[in-house]
Design a protein around this motif. Structure first.
Motif, PDB file in Angstrom:
ATOM      1  N   LEU A 156      -0.720 -19.976 -12.519  1.00 39.43           N
ATOM      2  CA  LEU A 156      -1.745 -19.884 -11.489  1.00 39.43           C
ATOM      3  C   LEU A 156      -3.100 -20.243 -12.089  1.00 39.43           C
ATOM      4  CD1 LEU A 156      -1.337 -19.183  -8.541  1.00 39.43           C
ATOM      5  CD2 LEU A 156      -1.962 -16.823  -9.048  1.00 39.43           C
ATOM      6  N   LYS A 157      -3.646 -21.356 -11.605  1.00 36.86           N
ATOM      7  CA  LYS A 157      -4.918 -21.877 -12.095  1.00 36.86           C
ATOM      8  C   LYS A 157      -5.821 -22.188 -10.913  1.00 36.86           C
ATOM      9  CE  LYS A 157      -3.518 -24.548 -16.237  1.00 36.86           C
ATOM     10  NZ  LYS A 157      -2.075 -24.419 -16.357  1.00 36.86           N
ATOM     11  N   ASP A 158      -7.123 -22.181 -11.169  1.00 35.32           N
ATOM     12  CA  ASP A 158      -8.077 -22.688 -10.197  1.00 35.32           C
ATOM     13  C   ASP A 158      -8.932 -23.743 -10.889  1.00 35.32           C
ATOM     14  OD1 ASP A 158      -9.365 -23.015  -7.793  1.00 35.32           O
ATOM     15  OD2 ASP A 158      -9.964 -20.914  -7.578  1.00 35.32           O
ATOM     16  N   VAL A 159      -9.261 -24.796 -10.169  1.00 41.74           N
ATOM     17  CA  VAL A 159     -10.030 -25.900 -10.748  1.00 41.74           C
ATOM     18  C   VAL A 159     -11.109 -26.353  -9.774  1.00 41.74           C
ATOM     19  CG1 VAL A 159      -8.084 -26.739 -12.124  1.00 41.74           C
ATOM     20  CG2 VAL A 159      -8.481 -27.700  -9.871  1.00 41.74           C
ATOM     21  N   ARG A 160     -12.106 -26.974 -10.328  1.00 40.04           N
ATOM     22  CA  ARG A 160     -13.157 -27.591  -9.532  1.00 40.04           C
ATOM     23  C   ARG A 160     -12.732 -29.015  -9.171  1.00 40.04           C
ATOM     24  NH1 ARG A 160     -18.652 -26.960 -12.748  1.00 40.04           N
ATOM     25  NH2 ARG A 160     -19.075 -28.732 -11.356  1.00 40.04           N
ATOM     26  N   LEU A 161     -12.710 -29.295  -7.879  1.00 42.39           N
ATOM     27  CA  LEU A 161     -12.224 -30.587  -7.411  1.00 42.39           C
ATOM     28  C   LEU A 161     -13.124 -31.735  -7.861  1.00 42.39           C
ATOM     29  CD1 LEU A 161      -9.961 -31.895  -5.792  1.00 42.39           C
ATOM     30  CD2 LEU A 161     -11.319 -31.544  -3.713  1.00 42.39           C
ATOM     31  N   ASP A 162     -14.431 -31.486  -8.010  1.00 37.79           N
ATOM     32  CA  ASP A 162     -15.318 -32.571  -8.447  1.00 37.79           C
ATOM     33  C   ASP A 162     -14.928 -33.065  -9.836  1.00 37.79           C
ATOM     34  OD1 ASP A 162     -16.156 -30.166  -9.601  1.00 37.79           O
ATOM     35  OD2 ASP A 162     -18.297 -30.614  -9.430  1.00 37.79           O
ATOM     36  N   TRP A 163     -14.591 -32.147 -10.730  1.00 37.87           N
ATOM     37  CA  TRP A 163     -14.133 -32.539 -12.066  1.00 37.87           C
ATOM     38  C   TRP A 163     -12.772 -33.219 -11.985  1.00 37.87           C
ATOM     39  CZ3 TRP A 163     -16.542 -33.212 -16.439  1.00 37.87           C
ATOM     40  CH2 TRP A 163     -17.693 -32.479 -16.738  1.00 37.87           C
ATOM     41  N   ALA A 164     -11.869 -32.668 -11.163  1.00 38.98           N
ATOM     42  CA  ALA A 164     -10.525 -33.248 -11.041  1.00 38.98           C
ATOM     43  C   ALA A 164     -10.607 -34.699 -10.566  1.00 38.98           C
ATOM     44  CB  ALA A 164      -9.690 -32.421 -10.066  1.00 38.98           C
ATOM     45  N   ARG A 165     -11.484 -34.966  -9.632  1.00 42.66           N
ATOM     46  CA  ARG A 165     -11.611 -36.338  -9.123  1.00 42.66           C
ATOM     47  C   ARG A 165     -12.159 -37.279 -10.185  1.00 42.66           C
ATOM     48  NH1 ARG A 165     -13.597 -34.436  -3.135  1.00 42.66           N
ATOM     49  NH2 ARG A 165     -11.547 -34.519  -2.141  1.00 42.66           N
ATOM     50  N   ARG A 166     -13.012 -36.796 -11.050  1.00 39.62           N
ATOM     51  CA  ARG A 166     -13.518 -37.639 -12.136  1.00 39.62           C
ATOM     52  C   ARG A 166     -12.398 -37.993 -13.103  1.00 39.62           C
ATOM     53  NH1 ARG A 166     -18.815 -34.999 -14.647  1.00 39.62           N
ATOM     54  NH2 ARG A 166     -18.676 -36.932 -15.879  1.00 39.62           N
ATOM     55  N   VAL A 167     -11.496 -37.035 -13.353  1.00 39.74           N
ATOM     56  CA  VAL A 167     -10.340 -37.322 -14.213  1.00 39.74           C
ATOM     57  C   VAL A 167      -9.421 -38.329 -13.525  1.00 39.74           C
ATOM     58  CG1 VAL A 167      -8.293 -36.330 -15.322  1.00 39.74           C
ATOM     59  CG2 VAL A 167     -10.453 -35.075 -15.359  1.00 39.74           C
ATOM     60  N   GLN A 168      -9.160 -38.130 -12.230  1.00 39.24           N
ATOM     61  CA  GLN A 168      -8.285 -39.029 -11.487  1.00 39.24           C
ATOM     62  C   GLN A 168      -8.832 -40.455 -11.477  1.00 39.24           C
ATOM     63  OE1 GLN A 168      -8.169 -37.151  -7.654  1.00 39.24           O
ATOM     64  NE2 GLN A 168      -7.002 -35.387  -8.385  1.00 39.24           N
ATOM     65  N   ALA A 169     -10.155 -40.573 -11.400  1.00 38.06           N
ATOM     66  CA  ALA A 169     -10.795 -41.887 -11.327  1.00 38.06           C
ATOM     67  C   ALA A 169     -10.970 -42.543 -12.687  1.00 38.06           C
ATOM     68  CB  ALA A 169     -12.149 -41.769 -10.639  1.00 38.06           C
ATOM     69  N   GLY A 170     -10.604 -41.839 -13.751  1.00 37.76           N
ATOM     70  CA  GLY A 170     -10.779 -42.376 -15.092  1.00 37.76           C
ATOM     71  C   GLY A 170     -12.213 -42.322 -15.587  1.00 37.76           C
ATOM     72  N   GLU A 171     -13.051 -41.546 -14.903  1.00 35.86           N
ATOM     73  CA  GLU A 171     -14.449 -41.426 -15.303  1.00 35.86           C
ATOM     74  C   GLU A 171     -14.643 -40.393 -16.412  1.00 35.86           C
ATOM     75  OE1 GLU A 171     -16.358 -40.351 -11.709  1.00 35.86           O
ATOM     76  OE2 GLU A 171     -15.983 -42.283 -10.714  1.00 35.86           O
TER      77      GLU A 171
END
Length: 299
Positions: A206-221
């Motif tokens: 069980l984890k919680d994450v910030r979506l703004d950071w997750a999207r940067r990882v997904q985008a390769g940023e």
């Protein structure tokens, strides 16, 4: 009547920054981590990476027992897709320690064979066939020892996305370790998986994450490691994962397994009271309180 959620909350050394990745960050000693787990009221933990606890299975079990902690499982990253590599001996060594400590679960990750989680190769059809076949072999071997094998979708491994997770569920017998953070970062929907495949979920990180950071990882940023260091993982309830919906879906479908609290953390040094860096004990305490609140609301 099922065991209350309060009695199924476990810790994990990664919440204290203890990780198998070389150069991950400051590594706290086992005494600090295990003592704080008990002080926070946790009754069980996963083993953590190789070298954190003693290698000898009996010594590993005795160490946890000395802190009043039970073992629930072990994260075992292993290469599953290479036809020239047999992962079973490595997993069987891990299972010896799990059986000795009375644990229940083998938590597999489909390792790339490279260090870290910042990039991965593509998986071709031959690799998929090998991976799925190995998962079934390991599932059988675990069952023979009284253990449950699960596959953990994990960023930077061969299985990270929702589509890849679905293919594992369709093509193998292995149970699923639902990691609510990694699945979201990998582009999956942990709420949908909890609702659509409750019967395959045998273990939960069980984890919680910030979506703004997750999207940067997904985008390769941003790299995965850079995002962790930047604060992508937060205490339960402080991020963008719908923890309440996931727990409700699982409990309503009869889930009786563990909720392992994992807030992946990178420490630059030993946490200090009032310091600017992460405070693992305070974060885990906040996560426990949120999970108990969510569980109570759902009863």
């Amino acid at each position: 009547m099922s065991t209350p959620v309060a009695d199924r909350i476990a810790g994990a050394p990664i919440s204290w920054g203890v990780c198998e990745v070389p150069g991950w960050g400051h590594q706290l000693d086992p005494d600090t981590v295990l003592r704080q787990m008990r002080e926070l009221g946790l009754s069980a933990t996963e083993f953590g990476p190789d070298g954190f606890l003693p290698d000898d299975p009996q010594a590993k079990a005795a160490t946890l027992a000395g802190y009043g902690l039970k073992a629930v499982g072990q994260f075992v990253p292993v290469v599953l897709h290479d036809p020239g590599h047999d992962p079973l001996p490595e997993v069987e060594r891990a299972m010896e320690g799990l059986v000795a400590a009375g644990a229940s679960t083998v938590v597999l990750a489909a390792a790339t064979g490279r260090e870290g989680y910042d990039d991965r190769p593509a998986l071709d059809e031959s690799g998929w066939a090998t991976l799925l076949g190995n998962l079934d072999r390991i599932t059988g071997a675990a069952s023979a020892r009284g253990l449950v094998a699960t596959l953990h979708p994990h960023v930077g491994t061969m299985i990270e996305s929702g589509e890849e997770t679905a293919r594992v569920l369709e093509g193998s017998r292995v149970g699923l370790c639902l990691d609510t953070g990694h699945l979201l970062i990998g582009g999956g929907d942990p709420v949908a998986v909890a609702r659509e495949h409750p019967g395959r979920i045998a273990h939960v990180h069980l984890k919680d994450v910030r979506l703004d950071w997750a999207r940067r990882v997904q985008a390769g940023e941003e790299t995965y490691t850079g995002a962790v260091a930047g604060g992508m993982y937060v205490p339960l309830g402080a991020g963008d994962v719908d923890i309440a919906a996931i727990v409700s879906a699982l409990e309503s479908h009869g889930y009786t397994g563990w909720y392992v609290l994992e807030q992946d953390t990178i420490l630059t040094g030993a946490p200090a009271a009032g310091g600017d860096g992460p405070d693992p004990a305070a974060d885990v305490r906040a996560s426990v309180e949120h999970l108990l609140t969510v569980a109570k609301a759902g009863t």
